[in-house]
Design a protein around this motif. Structure first.
Motif, mmCIF file in Angstrom:
data_model
loop_
_atom_site.group_PDB
_atom_site.id
_atom_site.type_symbol
_atom_site.label_atom_id
_atom_site.label_comp_id
_atom_site.label_asym_id
_atom_site.label_seq_id
_atom_site.Cartn_x
_atom_site.Cartn_y
_atom_site.Cartn_z
ATOM 1 N N ILE A 1 0.842 -1.210 0.000
ATOM 2 C CA ILE A 1 0.000 0.000 0.000
ATOM 3 C C ILE A 1 0.868 1.246 0.000
ATOM 4 O O ILE A 1 0.622 2.214 -0.752
ATOM 5 C CB ILE A 1 -0.945 -0.020 1.213
ATOM 6 N N SER A 2 1.941 1.214 0.847
ATOM 7 C CA SER A 2 2.842 2.370 0.898
ATOM 8 C C SER A 2 3.574 2.563 -0.422
ATOM 9 O O SER A 2 3.802 3.697 -0.874
ATOM 10 C CB SER A 2 3.850 2.192 2.034
ATOM 11 N N TYR A 3 3.910 1.462 -1.060
ATOM 12 C CA TYR A 3 4.605 1.546 -2.338
ATOM 13 C C TYR A 3 3.706 2.166 -3.409
ATOM 14 O O TYR A 3 4.145 3.029 -4.190
ATOM 15 C CB TYR A 3 5.051 0.153 -2.765
ATOM 16 N N GLU A 4 2.454 1.749 -3.458
ATOM 17 C CA GLU A 4 1.517 2.320 -4.422
ATOM 18 C C GLU A 4 1.316 3.805 -4.168
ATOM 19 O O GLU A 4 1.228 4.613 -5.107
ATOM 20 C CB GLU A 4 0.181 1.579 -4.359
ATOM 21 N N LEU A 5 1.240 4.166 -2.875
ATOM 22 C CA LEU A 5 1.089 5.585 -2.535
ATOM 23 C C LEU A 5 2.307 6.383 -2.998
ATOM 24 O O LEU A 5 2.173 7.484 -3.560
ATOM 25 C CB LEU A 5 0.891 5.732 -1.023
ATOM 26 N N THR B 1 6.915 13.974 -4.761
ATOM 27 C CA THR B 1 8.025 13.358 -4.024
ATOM 28 C C THR B 1 9.075 12.915 -5.014
ATOM 29 O O THR B 1 8.847 12.880 -6.241
ATOM 30 C CB THR B 1 7.533 12.163 -3.193
ATOM 31 N N SER B 2 10.230 12.550 -4.492
ATOM 32 C CA SER B 2 11.341 12.141 -5.365
ATOM 33 C C SER B 2 11.275 10.641 -5.630
ATOM 34 O O SER B 2 10.552 9.894 -4.969
ATOM 35 C CB SER B 2 12.682 12.487 -4.698
ATOM 36 N N ARG C 1 2.187 6.926 -6.739
ATOM 37 C CA ARG C 1 1.229 7.959 -7.148
ATOM 38 C C ARG C 1 1.768 9.353 -6.832
ATOM 39 O O ARG C 1 1.607 10.292 -7.629
ATOM 40 C CB ARG C 1 -0.110 7.724 -6.439
ATOM 41 N N ARG C 2 2.382 9.510 -5.689
ATOM 42 C CA ARG C 2 2.935 10.819 -5.321
ATOM 43 C C ARG C 2 4.086 11.190 -6.236
ATOM 44 O O ARG C 2 4.270 12.362 -6.595
ATOM 45 C CB ARG C 2 3.385 10.808 -3.868
#
Length: 469
Positions: free
Chosen positions: A204-208, A218-219, A211-212
């Motif tokens: 989930i964090s990776y998908e977020l 984000t970098s 997207r960012r």
């Protein structure tokens, strides 16, 4: 022949007693109290005052599934089966040596037929002679004046009893090993579930992060860090998947048969014992009741009896061979008057010159006895250490579990804050990742601490001598 042996010979002739030394149990080479210190909590007593050795394993193990797995292992484990068969073998050997203490009576019925040729016959005509016999006989029965046969029988008896104690020790170990294997499987299943949950969270964090990054918020570094976390979690999940399978295989080997899936642990690691605590008792009492210590003492008593066997070799041995019955040259006259026959052959064997063999055998027997003493003392020392180690673990595990639980709670709060700050753009993903890894490590360590606490109760029960009944 020295004076002590001559005195022993005179005593044996008068009383028929053994030449083996009088057995005295060696003093236990350990202190009369368990260790004290920061690692140990005060001793406890069970509610009914029973020691661990008096508590049957069915009364000690609380989990119904685990009890069924232990029952399966006691019925099918091959190591335990070998121990049981060794008992049967030792019982047979004892029966053989015990039988030598009584005369063996044999019945015999026979016929002897012989043809005399013409050229050897006084009449010049060949003929056939026949003789018939029937009787009871005793062959080479030793009169055990010096206890040689008695001590051989005593040594065989003690070896048989040592084998019985070894079987009990094997059962104690098996009960403990099955319980600990079952708990280890529960812990690794919990670790696997934690790895699976962590992988889902990291995905989930990776998908977020992707997207960012696509939105320019984000970098690319955050994306790569998130991806490393996903792959690390995937690797952990693969490791624990294999470990759970290995734990199931280990449990199957101990059980000696396939374990039904419904008998496997389903929940997180929980205590599996009935008692909240076990009384440690007094070392001198507890250790000398352990089957492995008793087995070592039986072996020592057998070695002590073998000294009597070696001493008896210095003195005369008397054996009797006798028979009584009837003999006739006609079958119809076998049991008629005047056909009785008997023989009596006593034999005395006096050792005069053996080139030092008897003295060497006695030296070997004494050395074997001294070795058995050292092994008996070592078994007590090893047992003392096992109990002391288990008590030290017991005294510190409550604090370890409590502190680890508090660490998990603090790490969870830290991670949630870091994660929330990252999602709002107020912090880097690296800080959130570090907090997540700290939480994962703390959760894994908490599982290990709970496993150690549950296993310690089982181990303490084992080293205090429980589980053989």
């Amino acid at each position: 022949m020295n004076k002590s042996l001559i005195s022993l010979a005179a005593l044996a002739l008068i009383t028929g007693c053994s030449l083996a030394p009088i057995y005295e149990r060696p003093a236990a080479p350990v202190t009369q109290a368990w260790p004290q210190g920061d690692a140990y909590k005060p001793g406890s007593q069970s509610a009914d005052g029973k020691e661990a050795a008096d508590i049957a394993w069915r009364d000690f193990i609380a989990d119904a599934k685990l009890r069924q797995v232990i029952e399966l292992s006691l019925a099918n484990n091959r190591d335990l089966r070998v121990s049981i068969l060794n008992i049967e073998r030792a019982r047979g050997l004892y029966g053989v040596t015990r039988a030598d203490r009584l005369p063996q009576v044999n019945a015999s019925v026979g016929q002897t037929a012989q043809r005399i040729p013409d050229n050897l016959s006084a009449t010049g005509e060949g003929y056939i002679t026949r003789s018939y016999s029937a009787g009871l006989g005793i062959s080479a029965f030793e009169l055990d004046f010096f206890g040689r046969v008695k001590n051989l029988s005593e040594a065989a008896l003690q070896q048989y009893l040592a084998t019985e104690e070894a079987r009990r020790s094997q059962q104690i170990s098996l009960v403990s090993e099955v319980a600990n294997a079952w708990l280890t499987l529960a812990a690794d299943q919990e670790r696997l579930r934690l790895a699976q949950d962590t992988l889902k969270s990291q995905q989930i964090s990776y998908e977020l992060s992707k997207r960012r990054f696509d939105a320019g918020a984000t970098s690319g570094l955050d994306v790569y860090e998130a991806q490393t976390a996903v792959e690390a979690a995937r690797s952990e999940m693969a490791i624990y998947t294999a470990q759970v399978a290995a734990d199931q295989n280990a449990l199957t080997l101990l059980a000696g048969a396939p374990v039904a899936p419904e008998l496997l642990p389903q929940d997180a690691v929980q205590p599996v014992t009935q008692l909240a605590d076990l009384p440690e008792g007094v070392p001198s009492t507890v250790l000398q009741r352990r089957p492995d210590v008793l087995s070592a003492e039986r072996s020592l008593q057998a070695a002590n009896a073998n000294i009597g066997v070696a001493r008896a070799a210095f003195f005369p041995s008397i054996s009797l061979t006798a028979s009584a019955g009837s003999a006739s040259n006609q079958l119809s006259g076998l049991f008629k008057g005047g056909s009785g026959t008997w023989s009596f052959i006593p034999q005395v064997n006096l050792p005069i010159f053996t080139a030092g063999a008897n003295q060497a055998n006695l030296a070997v027997a004494r050395a074997d006895r001294d070795i058995a003493v050292a092994q008996y003392e070592k078994s007590i020392q090893s047992a003392f250490r096992e109990v002391a180690d288990a008590l030290a673990q017991r005294g510190t595990l409550d604090e370890r579990v409590a502190s680890q639980a508090a660490l998990v709670e603090a790490s969870d709060k830290s991670y949630r804050i870091r994660e929330a700050r990252y999602q709002k753009g107020a912090d880097t993903y690296l800080n959130a990742l570090v907090s997540q890894r700290n939480l994962y490590a703390a959760q894994q360590n908490l599982i290990s601490a709970r496993l150690a606490k549950a296993s310690n109760q089982v181990t303490l029960y084992k080293v205090l001598g429980g589980g053989w009944q």
